[in-house]
Design an enzyme around this catalytic site. Sequence first.
Site, PDB file in Angstrom:
ATOM      1  N   SER A   1      44.553  47.754  33.644  1.00 52.67           N
ATOM      2  CA  SER A   1      43.161  47.921  34.061  1.00 52.67           C
ATOM      3  C   SER A   1      42.533  49.072  33.272  1.00 52.67           C
ATOM      4  O   SER A   1      42.486  49.011  32.055  1.00 52.67           O
ATOM      5  CB  SER A   1      43.100  48.132  35.576  1.00 52.67           C
ATOM      6  OG  SER A   1      41.794  47.967  36.056  1.00 52.67           O
TER       7      SER A   1
ATOM      8  N   ASP B   1      40.023  37.021  37.209  1.00 51.16           N
ATOM      9  CA  ASP B   1      39.847  38.453  37.447  1.00 51.16           C
ATOM     10  C   ASP B   1      38.359  38.783  37.456  1.00 51.16           C
ATOM     11  O   ASP B   1      37.639  38.468  36.506  1.00 51.16           O
ATOM     12  CB  ASP B   1      40.557  39.239  36.346  1.00 51.16           C
ATOM     13  CG  ASP B   1      40.667  40.730  36.648  1.00 51.16           C
ATOM     14  OD1 ASP B   1      39.933  41.218  37.524  1.00 51.16           O
ATOM     15  OD2 ASP B   1      41.476  41.393  35.991  1.00 51.16           O
TER      16      ASP B   1
ATOM     17  N   HIS C   1      42.892  40.015  39.543  1.00 52.78           N
ATOM     18  CA  HIS C   1      43.147  41.306  38.921  1.00 52.78           C
ATOM     19  C   HIS C   1      44.583  41.772  39.153  1.00 52.78           C
ATOM     20  O   HIS C   1      45.168  42.453  38.315  1.00 52.78           O
ATOM     21  CB  HIS C   1      42.164  42.338  39.482  1.00 52.78           C
ATOM     22  CG  HIS C   1      42.127  43.620  38.713  1.00 52.78           C
ATOM     23  ND1 HIS C   1      41.757  43.691  37.389  1.00 52.78           N
ATOM     24  CD2 HIS C   1      42.433  44.898  39.084  1.00 52.78           C
ATOM     25  CE1 HIS C   1      41.807  44.947  36.980  1.00 52.78           C
ATOM     26  NE2 HIS C   1      42.225  45.690  37.992  1.00 52.78           N
TER      27      HIS C   1
END
Length: 697
Positions: A550, A637, A670
């Site tokens: 991320s 995501d 995600h």
Amino acid sequence: MTNAPIAARRTHIRTHHADTFNDPYEWLREKESPEVIAHLEAENAHTDDQSAHLENLRETLFEEIKGRVQETDLSVPTRRGDWWYYGRTEEGSQYGIQCRAAAVSGDWTPPVLEPGVPVPGEEILLDSNVEAAGHEFFSLGSFDISDDATKLLWAPDLEGDELYTIRVRDLVTGETLPDEIPKTGGGFLTPDGTGIIYTTRDEAWRPDTLWLHRLGTPVQDDVTLFHEPDERFWLGAGLTRSRRFLVIGVGSSVTGEEYLVDLEGDITAEPRLVWPRTEGVEYSLEHAIVDGEDRLYIMHNQDALDFELVSVAASDPQGERHVVIAHESGRRLLGMDAFRDFATVEYRRDGLEQVGLLDYATDAVDELSFDEPLYSAGVGGNPEWHSPFLRLGYTSFVTPGTVYDLDLATRELVLRKQQPVLGGYDSADYAQARAWANASDGTQVPISMVWKRSFGEPGADVRPVHLYGYGSYEHSIDPGFSVARLSELDRGVIFAVAHVRGGGEMGRKWYEDGKMLNKRNTFTDFVACAEHLISTGVTSPEQMVAEGGSAGGLLMGAVANLAPSRFAGILASVPFVDPLTSILDPSLPLTVIEWDEWGDPLHNADVYEYMKSYAPYENVQDGVAYPRILAMTSLNDTRVLYVEPAKWVARLREAGASDVLLKCEMAAGHGGVSGRYNSWKERAFELAWMFDTLGLA
């Protein structure tokens, strides 16, 4: 052998602040395009082909992980009302099962449950395996029980897009009620069990509206409790442990504001403002009753960089403030939990989490102590307003997850359970320590390390190193145990964490010094940590792999450009590698909220220039010998769109990077794939690639 997919270059001009940029791979953003899907599938096929030689190793690693896990297991029961609530797992099942059993009046000692042994009087509340049947992805969001224990609320996400469908079950009859609310941000039941409080998101995926749904009524008749129009702010809500107030929180990365609804009155009444929002001031609150008076304990950073704790009268929260814990530089107050007779305070000092018990009468804090030099400790699983025990969680790099109950009368820590690790694990076989690297500006950056003792101390000889980093949002990478990591340590790999600026390990200033126009410190700190491990003889560039996910994936992309020769490989999970494109577009999910973290390049030329100087995608260099790169992403995501790593990989290939792989999960979000076996297989895939890169395959 398949050839690496070569994405077509197509002119796409972006102009801001008199700067024009041609983004040739922006066409990959068209998620519904068959051509884009075909490209992603070609990337997956290429990755499968290039990693086919690792299939046996992947299977070995999966079996190692699986073989260390007690697959049929139970959590420590938590007392709430007249019931013990717990979760359990069964061998062969991907997901957990939520259960309860009746408690004996006055008995606060949790029953000892044996794996695989039927629990007398057990009620299965929710079997996620049943809920997930027929779906490629399943994630359980909200899970709540009404105060009278007669209703269950749960909210699954079946796509990975973090939109949850709320459902309710009558636990007396077993009937699933007709009330169903799709596309929510999650929710919970009102204390009387007659309604649902939930959030919905706007087009930018921002939770912006709080609703009340009365059970048995049409969803279109739901009442708006609160709406936040400012697109920089998100909202959330919850109940105080006392069940007296509904707390509505509105916040950005740097500013907070909270409202109260007194549940002794009308829940639809106008929420009462606690403190008006002030740019740059964050605060959170807890409700307590002290000497018969309703008090609000408020943790804030107004003129207190590392926060202070004050109390105010609930009837007049903007009135006189009593300082409970004064601001102390270097001691970052993190949070407070209020109970009937005391409160807990969690804070960070010298890079470690601490837990203290707060005496309402004297404001004294009694700090709990633990033996290990590196550890994580926190308060959790305490739903009751009054209990003779306080539930705590504890772990370290070498100590599996441990559940304690603190006996409040004797201050004795009672061990309730430690995560079982099968296969003869002995924590004494492993060691952990902290080192310090010198950053380019002289700042000392901590590095945590864990290794297996039989391979010798770090620095005794050159060893493979897996260096992990994050460094954003004041998020700290604290010591924690990992079953999967044992497969690394047992092969001689040293696992290390670079606690770079932008995280929260060393206090609020540590965060401030790694965000906005200081963001480059995050990247150079990571490189400094790598250089320290090389210069002290712990490892070499040929034996070091970096990993981040991320915002930590942004770190990976930046480091690949800054110091490509210092790493053999880089593993980037759901990486935020095209930040400038994303943060320039307010229509994208969560972009405007992110301006407080990265700056606003759309309206500020200095921020635009600064972000462009480090954005990984835009700074890929032609002809540079990049390390091996594996990028992991997910089609659904909503936080970091798949297009970012897809574009990055295309640009790296164009620049001549010889070994770059993209793996895109076509039914995940995600957090990656769902289900514990699927997650273990995904980690085995990553570890096999890592071992291959380190020459350990």
